[in-house]
Design a protein around this motif. Structure first.
Motif, PDB file in Angstrom:
ATOM      1  N   GLY A 102      88.489  39.482 -21.077  1.00  0.00           N
ATOM      2  CA  GLY A 102      87.826  38.396 -20.358  1.00  0.00           C
ATOM      3  C   GLY A 102      87.824  37.156 -21.221  1.00  0.00           C
ATOM      4  O   GLY A 102      87.776  37.248 -22.443  1.00  0.00           O
ATOM      5  N   VAL A 103      87.891  35.998 -20.589  1.00  0.00           N
ATOM      6  CA  VAL A 103      87.884  34.742 -21.326  1.00  0.00           C
ATOM      7  C   VAL A 103      87.153  33.686 -20.501  1.00  0.00           C
ATOM      8  O   VAL A 103      87.208  33.702 -19.268  1.00  0.00           O
ATOM      9  N   ASP A 104      86.451  32.820 -21.200  1.00  0.00           N
ATOM     10  CA  ASP A 104      85.816  31.690 -20.533  1.00  0.00           C
ATOM     11  C   ASP A 104      85.847  30.498 -21.455  1.00  0.00           C
ATOM     12  O   ASP A 104      85.712  30.635 -22.673  1.00  0.00           O
ATOM     13  N   VAL A 105      86.042  29.324 -20.873  1.00  0.00           N
ATOM     14  CA  VAL A 105      86.007  28.065 -21.612  1.00  0.00           C
ATOM     15  C   VAL A 105      85.073  27.123 -20.861  1.00  0.00           C
ATOM     16  O   VAL A 105      85.084  27.070 -19.628  1.00  0.00           O
ATOM     17  N   GLU A 106      84.231  26.433 -21.599  1.00  0.00           N
ATOM     18  CA  GLU A 106      83.272  25.501 -21.004  1.00  0.00           C
ATOM     19  C   GLU A 106      83.129  24.272 -21.882  1.00  0.00           C
ATOM     20  O   GLU A 106      83.144  24.374 -23.110  1.00  0.00           O
ATOM     21  N   CYS A 107      82.946  23.134 -21.247  1.00  0.00           N
ATOM     22  CA  CYS A 107      82.673  21.881 -21.950  1.00  0.00           C
ATOM     23  C   CYS A 107      81.211  21.851 -22.386  1.00  0.00           C
ATOM     24  O   CYS A 107      80.343  22.403 -21.708  1.00  0.00           O
ATOM     25  N   PHE A 108      80.967  21.178 -23.501  1.00  0.00           N
ATOM     26  CA  PHE A 108      79.592  20.961 -23.907  1.00  0.00           C
ATOM     27  C   PHE A 108      78.979  19.942 -22.962  1.00  0.00           C
ATOM     28  O   PHE A 108      79.616  18.953 -22.597  1.00  0.00           O
ATOM     29  N   ARG A 109      77.763  20.193 -22.553  1.00  0.00           N
ATOM     30  CA  ARG A 109      77.065  19.286 -21.650  1.00  0.00           C
ATOM     31  C   ARG A 109      75.572  19.560 -21.759  1.00  0.00           C
ATOM     32  O   ARG A 109      75.151  20.587 -22.283  1.00  0.00           O
ATOM     33  N   GLU A 110      74.826  18.629 -21.247  1.00  0.00           N
ATOM     34  CA  GLU A 110      73.376  18.808 -21.227  1.00  0.00           C
ATOM     35  C   GLU A 110      73.046  20.007 -20.344  1.00  0.00           C
ATOM     36  O   GLU A 110      73.707  20.259 -19.347  1.00  0.00           O
ATOM     37  N   ALA A 147      82.673  35.594 -20.104  1.00  0.00           N
ATOM     38  CA  ALA A 147      83.833  36.385 -20.536  1.00  0.00           C
ATOM     39  C   ALA A 147      83.567  37.878 -20.359  1.00  0.00           C
ATOM     40  O   ALA A 147      84.470  38.629 -19.971  1.00  0.00           O
ATOM     41  N   THR A 148      82.342  38.306 -20.617  1.00  0.00           N
ATOM     42  CA  THR A 148      81.983  39.713 -20.417  1.00  0.00           C
ATOM     43  C   THR A 148      82.104  40.087 -18.943  1.00  0.00           C
ATOM     44  O   THR A 148      82.693  41.115 -18.592  1.00  0.00           O
ATOM     45  N   ALA A 149      81.549  39.258 -18.074  1.00  0.00           N
ATOM     46  CA  ALA A 149      81.610  39.527 -16.640  1.00  0.00           C
ATOM     47  C   ALA A 149      83.057  39.572 -16.150  1.00  0.00           C
ATOM     48  O   ALA A 149      83.416  40.386 -15.295  1.00  0.00           O
ATOM     49  N   LYS A 150      83.891  38.720 -16.702  1.00  0.00           N
ATOM     50  CA  LYS A 150      85.297  38.714 -16.315  1.00  0.00           C
ATOM     51  C   LYS A 150      86.035  39.935 -16.866  1.00  0.00           C
ATOM     52  O   LYS A 150      86.905  40.490 -16.204  1.00  0.00           O
ATOM     53  N   LEU A 151      85.671  40.379 -18.057  1.00  0.00           N
ATOM     54  CA  LEU A 151      86.260  41.599 -18.615  1.00  0.00           C
ATOM     55  C   LEU A 151      85.958  42.801 -17.731  1.00  0.00           C
ATOM     56  O   LEU A 151      86.852  43.563 -17.388  1.00  0.00           O
ATOM     57  N   ILE A 152      84.688  42.964 -17.369  1.00  0.00           N
ATOM     58  CA  ILE A 152      84.314  44.148 -16.582  1.00  0.00           C
ATOM     59  C   ILE A 152      84.686  43.997 -15.112  1.00  0.00           C
ATOM     60  O   ILE A 152      84.637  44.962 -14.366  1.00  0.00           O
ATOM     61  N   TYR A 181      85.271  28.242 -26.309  1.00  0.00           N
ATOM     62  CA  TYR A 181      85.769  29.350 -25.509  1.00  0.00           C
ATOM     63  C   TYR A 181      85.440  30.662 -26.194  1.00  0.00           C
ATOM     64  O   TYR A 181      85.285  30.723 -27.407  1.00  0.00           O
ATOM     65  N   THR A 182      85.329  31.697 -25.368  1.00  0.00           N
ATOM     66  CA  THR A 182      85.059  33.041 -25.865  1.00  0.00           C
ATOM     67  C   THR A 182      86.026  34.016 -25.211  1.00  0.00           C
ATOM     68  O   THR A 182      86.264  33.955 -24.008  1.00  0.00           O
ATOM     69  N   ILE A 183      86.555  34.907 -26.039  1.00  0.00           N
ATOM     70  CA  ILE A 183      87.372  36.021 -25.577  1.00  0.00           C
ATOM     71  C   ILE A 183      86.546  37.284 -25.771  1.00  0.00           C
ATOM     72  O   ILE A 183      85.945  37.476 -26.830  1.00  0.00           O
ATOM     73  N   CYS A 184      86.498  38.121 -24.756  1.00  0.00           N
ATOM     74  CA  CYS A 184      85.728  39.365 -24.819  1.00  0.00           C
ATOM     75  C   CYS A 184      86.679  40.536 -24.623  1.00  0.00           C
ATOM     76  O   CYS A 184      87.475  40.560 -23.688  1.00  0.00           O
ATOM     77  N   GLU A 185      86.561  41.514 -25.548  1.00  0.00           N
ATOM     78  CA  GLU A 185      87.372  42.737 -25.491  1.00  0.00           C
ATOM     79  C   GLU A 185      86.451  43.933 -25.664  1.00  0.00           C
ATOM     80  O   GLU A 185      85.407  43.847 -26.290  1.00  0.00           O
ATOM     81  N   ASN A 186      86.880  45.090 -25.160  1.00  0.00           N
ATOM     82  CA  ASN A 186      86.159  46.323 -25.427  1.00  0.00           C
ATOM     83  C   ASN A 186      86.307  46.682 -26.894  1.00  0.00           C
ATOM     84  O   ASN A 186      87.348  46.428 -27.498  1.00  0.00           O
ATOM     85  N   LEU A 187      85.263  47.274 -27.473  1.00  0.00           N
ATOM     86  CA  LEU A 187      85.350  47.754 -28.864  1.00  0.00           C
ATOM     87  C   LEU A 187      86.218  49.006 -28.927  1.00  0.00           C
ATOM     88  O   LEU A 187      86.349  49.739 -28.016  1.00  0.00           O
TER      89      LEU A 187
END
Length: 187
Positions: A102-110, A147-152, A181-187
């Motif tokens: 799973g991966v997610d990228v987000e801009c910094f914002r208020e 990213a976790t939600a997208k992984l599962i 951005y964060t990449i999520c993988e199973n351990l």
């Protein structure tokens, strides 16, 4: 094996030419975006996937997707290849692996306190509150959850406060100047 490709080159390509080079399926998805920036990001994420598939698997044709009941895509004819795409206003990212990812990228914002209270558990709220840059801490944690939600493969369909689990998942988070951005993988 995992390929992570990130691109900030949103405006560095001919959109019309790129639309002609991608699958009809992805072209239709891209053109659903009202603004050109969204179209470009959708195309760019797909181009990153194509580049990764070519480099890692020798696949040169345009991938076609099928989706699970929650919208998680997989490549038709290649159940052994796992990938995930994400984009925000500043960047597009693609992660490819031989295991779920799973991966997610987000801009910094208020951010809004109500959103923090709705999405973060007590430890995460304390982490954000103690941070010198709470908006960065919030986005870092949010990308981990997404990213976790997208992984599962479920999307954000259950208790978002409990999504981050370092006993089950490995998180790789990278902060850039305007986004993370964060990449999520199973351990």
């Amino acid at each position: 094996m995992m390929v992570t490709l990130v691109s900030e080159h949103i405006w560095d390509f001919d959109l019309q030419a790129a639309l002609a080079e991608i699958s009809e399926q992805r072209r239709e998805q891209a053109l659903k975006f009202k603004h050109e920036q969204g179209q470009r990001l959708c195309v760019l994420a797909y181009q990153l996937l194509k580049e990764g598939l070519r480099k890692e698997y020798g696949i040169t044709c345009n991938p076609i997707f099928e989706y699970n009941e929650h919208g998680k895509p997989c490549i038709v004819g290649h159940p052994e290849i796992f990938f995930n795409l994400s984009h925000c206003k500043e960047a597009a990212i693609c992660a490819i692996s031989n295991a779920p990812i799973g991966v997610d990228v987000e801009c910094f914002r208020e951010y809004k306190e109500s959103l923090v209270n709705y999405t973060m558990n007590d430890d995460e709220k304390a982490n954000i509150a103690a941070s010198a840059t709470p908006e960065v801490s919030f986005i870092r944690l949010w990308t981990m959850k997404e990213a976790t939600a997208k992984l599962i493969g479920t999307g954000i369909t259950h208790d978002v406060k409990s999504l981050i689990d370092t006993t089950k998942y490995k998180y790789t988070t990278v902060e850039r100047q305007r986004y993370t951005y964060t990449i999520c993988e199973n351990l």
